[in-house]
Design an enzyme around this catalytic site. Structure first.
Site, PDB file in Angstrom:
ATOM      1  N   CYS A  81       0.816  -1.022  -0.157  1.00 36.46           N
ATOM      2  CA  CYS A  81       0.017   0.073  -0.009  1.00 36.46           C
ATOM      3  C   CYS A  81       0.730   1.126   0.021  1.00 36.46           C
ATOM      4  O   CYS A  81       1.476   1.499  -1.093  1.00 36.46           O
ATOM      5  CB  CYS A  81      -0.809  -0.036   1.200  1.00 36.46           C
ATOM      6  SG  CYS A  81      -2.214   1.134   1.086  1.00 36.46           S
ATOM      7  N   HIS A 186      -3.684  -4.893  -0.289  1.00 30.40           N
ATOM      8  CA  HIS A 186      -3.105  -5.401   0.979  1.00 30.40           C
ATOM      9  C   HIS A 186      -3.184  -6.906   0.944  1.00 30.40           C
ATOM     10  O   HIS A 186      -4.411  -7.402   1.145  1.00 30.40           O
ATOM     11  CB  HIS A 186      -4.104  -5.214   2.270  1.00 30.40           C
ATOM     12  CG  HIS A 186      -3.893  -3.422   2.563  1.00 30.40           C
ATOM     13  ND1 HIS A 186      -2.956  -3.101   3.324  1.00 30.40           N
ATOM     14  CD2 HIS A 186      -4.454  -2.725   2.066  1.00 30.40           C
ATOM     15  CE1 HIS A 186      -2.884  -1.785   3.670  1.00 30.40           C
ATOM     16  NE2 HIS A 186      -3.683  -1.445   2.818  1.00 30.40           N
ATOM     17  N   GLU A 188      -2.216  -9.124   3.142  1.00 28.45           N
ATOM     18  CA  GLU A 188      -2.634  -9.521   4.408  1.00 28.45           C
ATOM     19  C   GLU A 188      -4.153  -9.619   4.654  1.00 28.45           C
ATOM     20  O   GLU A 188      -4.725 -10.183   5.856  1.00 28.45           O
ATOM     21  CB  GLU A 188      -1.830  -8.795   5.476  1.00 28.45           C
ATOM     22  CG  GLU A 188      -2.149  -7.409   6.209  1.00 28.45           C
ATOM     23  CD  GLU A 188      -1.773  -6.410   4.938  1.00 28.45           C
ATOM     24  OE1 GLU A 188      -2.238  -5.176   5.122  1.00 28.45           O
ATOM     25  OE2 GLU A 188      -1.305  -6.793   4.080  1.00 28.45           O
TER      26      GLU A 188
END
Length: 207
Positions: A81, A186, A188
């Protein structure tokens, strides 16, 4: 495998560490640049503004360490990001500001790139990735990843783009130059395909 996560005061460090630990990595939060030299992989997360992020990297001594780790020690680096945006040469958020210049290009506001949709871009978008890039190995085309951003990477060299997404206009979703990777989304927070991408980063071996 030890993975150092850069803590410069901006980023969801816990979720990144948890995702890496779920994949079997020994992930740790690096509070000082010297700690990164114990890691075989480095992750630069980030949430927030380009200028503030770069100011914190500079005052914390991270800029020199990241360049040394990439260029001299050949450590793979993943920017996430804002972390990806700071890989650029310059960023236009709040004026023109210098970035890390690890992947030549500039970071521009989405509407300056022609996007007429609501900003920030928040949500799941599918991506078109380069099939030959190791970061997207075993990830189907048009897989959905989770995005939150108002600015996007505008590369100097199209060869550095390894994935794109579409939000009214085509946008860069991921970049790579050598062992330096960046994702605008993202991983994750991107479920199974995001974990696969992190696994691919862990498995990457520099030439």
């Amino acid at each position: 495998m030890k993975v150092g996560i850069v803590n410069y005061g901006m980023g969801n460090l816990a979720s990144v560490r948890r995702a890496l630990e779920d994949l079997g990595a020994e992930a740790f939060i690096a509070e000082h640049p010297a700690a990164l030299y114990d890691a075989s992989r480095v992750v630069l997360p980030g949430v927030g503004a380009f200028l503030q992020g770069m100011q914190r990297l500079r005052t914390g001594g991270w800029v020199e360490a990241l360049h040394d780790l990439v260029h001299e020690h050949r450590r793979p680096l993943l920017g996430i990001c804002l972390g990806m945006q700071m890989l650029a040469t310059t960023g236009e958020e709040g004026g023109m500001h210098d970035g890390l210049d690890l992947v030549p290009g500039r970071v521009r506001r989405l509407d300056d790139l022609g996007c007429a949709l609501r900003i920030p871009h928040v949500g799941w978008n599918d991506t078109a990735s380069r099939r030959d890039d190791p970061l997207f190995a075993h990830i189907p085309q048009a897989s959905d990843f989770y995005f939150v951003h108002s600015f996007a990477f505008d590369p100097e060299d199209e060869a550095d783009v390894i994935a794109r997404t579409d939000y009214d206009v085509p946008l860069v979703a991921a970049v790579r130059r050598g062992s330096v990777f960046g994702t605008q989304f993202h991983p994750e927070k991107s479920s199974r395909v995001g974990r696969q991408l992190l696994r691919n980063f862990l498995d990457f071996r520099p030439c």
